[in-house]
Write a protein that holds these residues in place. Structure first.
Motif, short mmCIF file in Angstrom:
data_model
loop_
_atom_site.label_atom_id
_atom_site.label_comp_id
_atom_site.label_asym_id
_atom_site.label_seq_id
_atom_site.Cartn_x
_atom_site.Cartn_y
_atom_site.Cartn_z
N TYR A 179 15.15 8.14 22.06
CA TYR A 179 13.87 8.71 21.61
C TYR A 179 12.85 7.58 21.47
CZ TYR A 179 10.26 11.12 19.04
OH TYR A 179 9.05 11.64 18.65
N THR A 180 11.76 7.68 22.20
CA THR A 180 10.75 6.62 22.19
C THR A 180 9.43 7.06 21.53
OG1 THR A 180 9.98 7.25 24.39
CG2 THR A 180 11.67 5.50 24.25
N GLY A 181 9.36 8.32 21.12
CA GLY A 181 8.14 8.82 20.49
C GLY A 181 7.98 8.27 19.09
N PRO A 182 6.85 8.60 18.45
CA PRO A 182 6.60 8.11 17.11
C PRO A 182 7.52 8.73 16.06
CG PRO A 182 4.84 9.57 17.82
CD PRO A 182 5.74 9.39 18.98
N ILE A 183 7.94 7.88 15.12
CA ILE A 183 8.77 8.33 14.00
C ILE A 183 8.06 7.92 12.72
CG2 ILE A 183 10.96 8.07 12.76
CD1 ILE A 183 12.28 7.43 15.46
N GLY A 184 7.84 8.90 11.86
CA GLY A 184 7.27 8.63 10.55
C GLY A 184 8.30 8.91 9.47
N VAL A 185 8.48 7.96 8.57
CA VAL A 185 9.40 8.16 7.46
C VAL A 185 8.62 8.79 6.31
CG1 VAL A 185 10.86 7.02 5.74
CG2 VAL A 185 10.97 6.31 8.12
N VAL A 186 9.15 9.89 5.81
CA VAL A 186 8.52 10.65 4.74
C VAL A 186 9.41 10.52 3.51
CG1 VAL A 186 7.73 12.93 4.07
CG2 VAL A 186 7.68 12.28 6.47
N SER A 187 8.77 10.20 2.37
CA SER A 187 9.55 10.03 1.15
C SER A 187 8.72 10.39 -0.07
CB SER A 187 10.03 8.57 1.04
OG SER A 187 10.84 8.41 -0.10
N THR A 188 9.40 10.79 -1.11
CA THR A 188 8.73 11.06 -2.38
C THR A 188 8.15 9.77 -2.93
OG1 THR A 188 10.28 12.86 -2.78
CG2 THR A 188 9.03 12.07 -4.67
N ASP A 189 8.86 8.65 -2.71
CA ASP A 189 8.42 7.36 -3.22
C ASP A 189 8.53 6.31 -2.11
OD1 ASP A 189 7.86 5.06 -4.65
OD2 ASP A 189 9.71 5.09 -5.82
N ILE A 190 7.39 5.77 -1.68
CA ILE A 190 7.41 4.76 -0.61
C ILE A 190 7.06 3.37 -1.15
CG2 ILE A 190 6.97 6.35 1.30
CD1 ILE A 190 4.01 5.51 1.19
N SER A 191 7.31 3.18 -2.43
CA SER A 191 6.93 1.90 -3.04
C SER A 191 8.02 0.84 -2.98
CB SER A 191 6.52 2.13 -4.50
OG SER A 191 7.63 2.57 -5.26
N GLY A 192 9.23 1.21 -2.61
CA GLY A 192 10.32 0.23 -2.55
C GLY A 192 10.02 -0.90 -1.59
N ASN A 193 10.45 -2.13 -1.94
CA ASN A 193 10.19 -3.29 -1.09
C ASN A 193 10.72 -3.14 0.33
OD1 ASN A 193 8.78 -4.70 -3.02
ND2 ASN A 193 10.57 -5.84 -3.76
N TYR A 194 11.87 -2.45 0.47
CA TYR A 194 12.45 -2.31 1.80
C TYR A 194 11.55 -1.51 2.74
CZ TYR A 194 14.11 2.37 0.50
OH TYR A 194 14.20 3.69 0.10
N PHE A 195 10.60 -0.74 2.21
CA PHE A 195 9.67 -0.02 3.08
C PHE A 195 8.78 -0.97 3.88
CE2 PHE A 195 10.62 3.83 0.64
CZ PHE A 195 10.68 4.76 1.67
N GLN A 196 8.64 -2.21 3.40
CA GLN A 196 7.85 -3.20 4.15
C GLN A 196 8.53 -3.56 5.46
OE1 GLN A 196 4.81 -3.65 2.99
NE2 GLN A 196 5.50 -2.34 1.31
N GLU A 197 9.84 -3.30 5.55
CA GLU A 197 10.60 -3.65 6.75
C GLU A 197 10.57 -2.55 7.82
OE1 GLU A 197 14.63 -4.40 5.50
OE2 GLU A 197 13.95 -5.36 3.65
N PHE A 198 9.82 -1.46 7.58
CA PHE A 198 9.92 -0.30 8.46
C PHE A 198 9.71 -0.61 9.94
CE2 PHE A 198 5.40 -0.04 7.46
CZ PHE A 198 4.83 0.46 8.61
N PRO A 199 8.78 -1.53 10.34
CA PRO A 199 8.63 -1.77 11.78
C PRO A 199 9.89 -2.37 12.42
CG PRO A 199 6.74 -2.64 10.57
CD PRO A 199 7.79 -2.29 9.56
#
Length: 145
Positions: free
Chosen positions: A85-105
């Protein structure tokens, strides 16, 4: 593809969340979205999502951060990318403040968004930014300087 042809075809979104109520909420929020037309399908697990992506084309995947038995997007997104799958993926969460979210790319995620932030305008913006879609003429004013 012409603008008219694109308008007839819905933008196909796969919403992956282990809580069906979240899917119902999303459907309700975007019910008034007429341009572009959005066709949202639901998967309750990453395994179901993998099967659906193998069987059909999706323009966008909105993926809950935590899906059992996986820990979070750092495990699930590579699975989606791993089947091609090469299309866009968006992560949805109640809380996106965790430091590990900075690693999403680093994990193949295009964007992250809080569940409370999703509404018609946000979804239109996401589609404009991430989905290959012929922008209707009345949207083009938004981009003129």
């Amino acid at each position: 593809m012409s603008v008219e042809a694109t308008r007839r075809n819905a933008v196909k979104v796969l919403f992956v969340d282990d809580e069906f109520i979240e899917f119902r909420s999303l459907k309700k929020k975007i019910a008034d979205l007429s341009e572009p037309r959005v066709d949202v399908e639901y998967s309750q697990s990453i395994d179901d999502a993998l099967d659906k992506i193998k069987a059909a084309r999706f323009d966008l995947v909105l993926l809950d951060n935590r899906l059992l038995p996986n820990a979070d997007f750092r495990e699930t997104v590579p699975e989606l990318r791993g089947i091609g799958y090469t299309g866009p993926i968006g992560v949805v969460s109640t809380d996106i403040s965790g430091n590990y979210f900075q690693e999403f790319p680093d994990y193949g995620v295009d964007f992250r968004i809080g569940k409370d932030e999703i509404d018609v305008q946000t979804l239109q913006h996401i589609i404009r930014e991430y989905v290959t879609y012929d922008v209707p003429d009345f949207w083009k004013d938004d981009y003129s300087i």
